[in-house]
Design an enzyme around this catalytic site. Structure first.
Site, PDB file in Angstrom:
ATOM      1  N   HIS A  21      28.604  17.738   8.563  1.00  0.00           N
ATOM      2  CA  HIS A  21      29.251  16.529   8.054  1.00  0.00           C
ATOM      3  C   HIS A  21      28.521  16.038   6.802  1.00  0.00           C
ATOM      4  O   HIS A  21      29.142  15.765   5.759  1.00  0.00           O
ATOM      5  CB  HIS A  21      29.246  15.448   9.131  1.00  0.00           C
ATOM      6  CG  HIS A  21      29.779  14.130   8.676  1.00  0.00           C
ATOM      7  ND1 HIS A  21      31.085  13.728   8.918  1.00  0.00           N
ATOM      8  CD2 HIS A  21      29.201  13.104   7.986  1.00  0.00           C
ATOM      9  CE1 HIS A  21      31.283  12.530   8.397  1.00  0.00           C
ATOM     10  NE2 HIS A  21      30.147  12.120   7.830  1.00  0.00           N
ATOM     11  N   GLU A  22      27.202  15.906   6.903  1.00  0.00           N
ATOM     12  CA  GLU A  22      26.424  15.430   5.764  1.00  0.00           C
ATOM     13  C   GLU A  22      26.417  16.452   4.630  1.00  0.00           C
ATOM     14  O   GLU A  22      26.395  16.088   3.451  1.00  0.00           O
ATOM     15  CB  GLU A  22      24.988  15.114   6.196  1.00  0.00           C
ATOM     16  CG  GLU A  22      24.880  14.011   7.237  1.00  0.00           C
ATOM     17  CD  GLU A  22      25.501  12.710   6.779  1.00  0.00           C
ATOM     18  OE1 GLU A  22      25.489  12.445   5.551  1.00  0.00           O
ATOM     19  OE2 GLU A  22      26.000  11.953   7.624  1.00  0.00           O
ATOM     20  N   HIS A  25      29.354  15.861   2.379  1.00  0.00           N
ATOM     21  CA  HIS A  25      29.100  14.849   1.355  1.00  0.00           C
ATOM     22  C   HIS A  25      28.276  15.429   0.204  1.00  0.00           C
ATOM     23  O   HIS A  25      28.563  15.189  -0.974  1.00  0.00           O
ATOM     24  CB  HIS A  25      28.332  13.666   1.959  1.00  0.00           C
ATOM     25  CG  HIS A  25      29.111  12.864   2.952  1.00  0.00           C
ATOM     26  ND1 HIS A  25      30.351  12.336   2.676  1.00  0.00           N
ATOM     27  CD2 HIS A  25      28.813  12.475   4.227  1.00  0.00           C
ATOM     28  CE1 HIS A  25      30.793  11.656   3.733  1.00  0.00           C
ATOM     29  NE2 HIS A  25      29.876  11.739   4.682  1.00  0.00           N
ATOM     30  N   ASP A 220      65.055  20.669  49.862  1.00  0.00           N
ATOM     31  CA  ASP A 220      66.306  21.345  49.516  1.00  0.00           C
ATOM     32  C   ASP A 220      67.437  20.358  49.253  1.00  0.00           C
ATOM     33  O   ASP A 220      68.590  20.564  49.659  1.00  0.00           O
ATOM     34  CB  ASP A 220      66.719  22.313  50.638  1.00  0.00           C
ATOM     35  CG  ASP A 220      65.705  23.418  50.852  1.00  0.00           C
ATOM     36  OD1 ASP A 220      65.072  23.835  49.853  1.00  0.00           O
ATOM     37  OD2 ASP A 220      65.517  23.838  52.001  1.00  0.00           O
TER      38      ASP A 220
END
Length: 418
Positions: A21-22, A25, A220
């Site tokens: 994730h970082e 960036h 049934d």
């Protein structure tokens, strides 16, 4: 040993998720000519670091997050003369937004890659929301105590035909009411059996005793009335305690539990469909997050911890350990994919200090400047972050309290999958 391995692997998966994730960036910032000062995984005291070029890379002592420090992220950030040509705040709005959302993009891509792999190896669970009727697929005895239920590796230990068979339930019957209450699906039937068992226990019944209540089934196409025998059994609660409830000993065929199989081509559509399903469920979870806080507090002091309770990285890692302990590798990977979608959605919340909050501020600047131009004025420049500091501090404090609370609950009263 398998449990410890699962905890370690899931914790490692979380660390890799944060790192990527970082890194999203960082890569985006560098591609637009911005300067990245620091790239760290974790918070708190620095355990290790090294500097390459203009960037310091490192690991910190508390591995529950990470950060990418870009020069001039806001107008408040101090900078050196050497950094002035590379400030993020001076870049075009679309580039700043792209950098702030790059981490979210990485989480989404990583989650979908995991789901695609699962689709090819095992298949994916059905995303159908169809009701699961209480159709009898098999009758059996039901373990009376927690020890009986956990015997033989979880297969259970009991004898006899079981209450359902003794009541006259047959394979193919659909239970339509229990104790005078109509039931539309299997979960509603289980809920009524729980009530019957709990009421019987309150009236003095012991484990292994049976009570008889009226029930109807569709057989049934005809409605058949039965005297349904419900056995009082002991079952484990989420908090690790025990409770008395009702059971009859029957199995259903759940069409939603069947895996949908894919080849490399159809897995693309299957991945998109399943990802969209997770995104919708994640959005619901985020909306419900505030009202789930108090039950978490109660669970710390002995209350039951529900299966859908929020968890921290500690709780998620423990869940990963349980899944590996029970050889549930597919569920382990899907849990990691879910985590990535949650992190993406959480970071999109349009409030500082989230990535989405920073992106919204950039959009505000553009909208404000459009109105200023309409009035013949010059652009207003970067937003004044000092006015947002109280909001940022308040939200950070709320997140800290929430996170610590959930983490404590994950230690003293964790969510148990098995």
């Amino acid at each position: 040993m398998d449990y410890a391995l699962g905890v370690f692997l899931f914790a490692l998966g979380i660390a890799v998720t944060i790192a990527l994730h970082e890194a999203g960036h960082m890569v985006a910032a560098r591609s637009f000519g911005m300067r990245v000062r620091r790239y760290f995984i974790g918070f708190g005291p620095t355990l290790w670091s090294t500097t390459r070029g203009h960037t310091e890379y490192g690991l910190k002592a508390i591995p529950f997050g990470g950060f990418c420090d870009i020069a001039g992220m806001t107008a408040l950030d101090p900078y050196t003369e050497d950094e002035k040509p590379y400030l993020m705040v001076d870049r075009p709005a679309w580039q700043r937004i792209a950098v702030m959302l790059a981490g979210v993009f990485v989480n989404i891509v990583l989650a979908m890659a995991i789901i695609f792999g699962v689709a090819l190896v095992w298949g994916l669970p059905s995303t159908s929301t169809q009701q699961v009727p209480a159709v009898v697929a098999e009758t059996m005895c039901t373990p009376a105590t927690i020890a009986d239920a956990k015997a033989d590796g979880g297969a259970g230990r009991c004898e006899g035909d079981g209450p359902a068979a003794d009541s006259g339930l047959q394979v193919g019957d659909t239970v339509t009411s229990v104790n005078g209450v109509a039931v539309e699906d299997f979960p509603e039937m289980v809920e009524q059996l729980d009530i019957v068992g709990a009421d019987a226990a309150d009236a003095g019944a012991s484990v292994g005793d049976r009570v008889t209540v009226p029930a109807t089934v569709d057989r049934d196409g005809s409605t058949v009335t039965l005297d349904l025998q419900v056995e009082v059994v002991e079952r484990e609660t989420q908090s690790g305690g025990s409770t008395l409830t009702g059971a009859i000993g029957m199995r259903i065929d759940n069409p939603n539990a069947e895996l949908v199989q894919y080849n490399p081509i159809t897995a693309v559509g299957g991945t998109v469909d399943y990802s969209w399903y997770i995104v919708k469920e994640t959005a619901k979870a985020l909306v419900d997050l505030p009202q789930r806080y108090w039950p978490v507090v109660e669970s710390i002091f002995g209350g039951d911890r529900s299966n859908d309770s929020p968890v921290s990285v500690v709780g998620a890692s423990r869940a990963g350990g349980e899944l590996i302990e029970h050889d549930q590798w597919m569920a382990f990977l899907l849990l990691l994919a879910n985590l990535n979608f949650f992190l993406a959605a959480f970071n999109l919340v349009p409030l500082p200090p989230m990535d989405g909050g920073h992106a919204v501020i950039v959009l505000y600047e553009k909208i404000r400047d459009w109105f200023r131009r309409r009035r013949g004025l010059e652009p207003g420049g970067p937003a004044d972050y000092t006015r947002l500091l109280p909001v940022t501090y308040a939200i950070t404090a709320i997140l800290l309290v929430f996170g610590v609370t959930v983490m404590v609950a994950d230690v003293v009263n964790p969510v148990r999958l098995f």
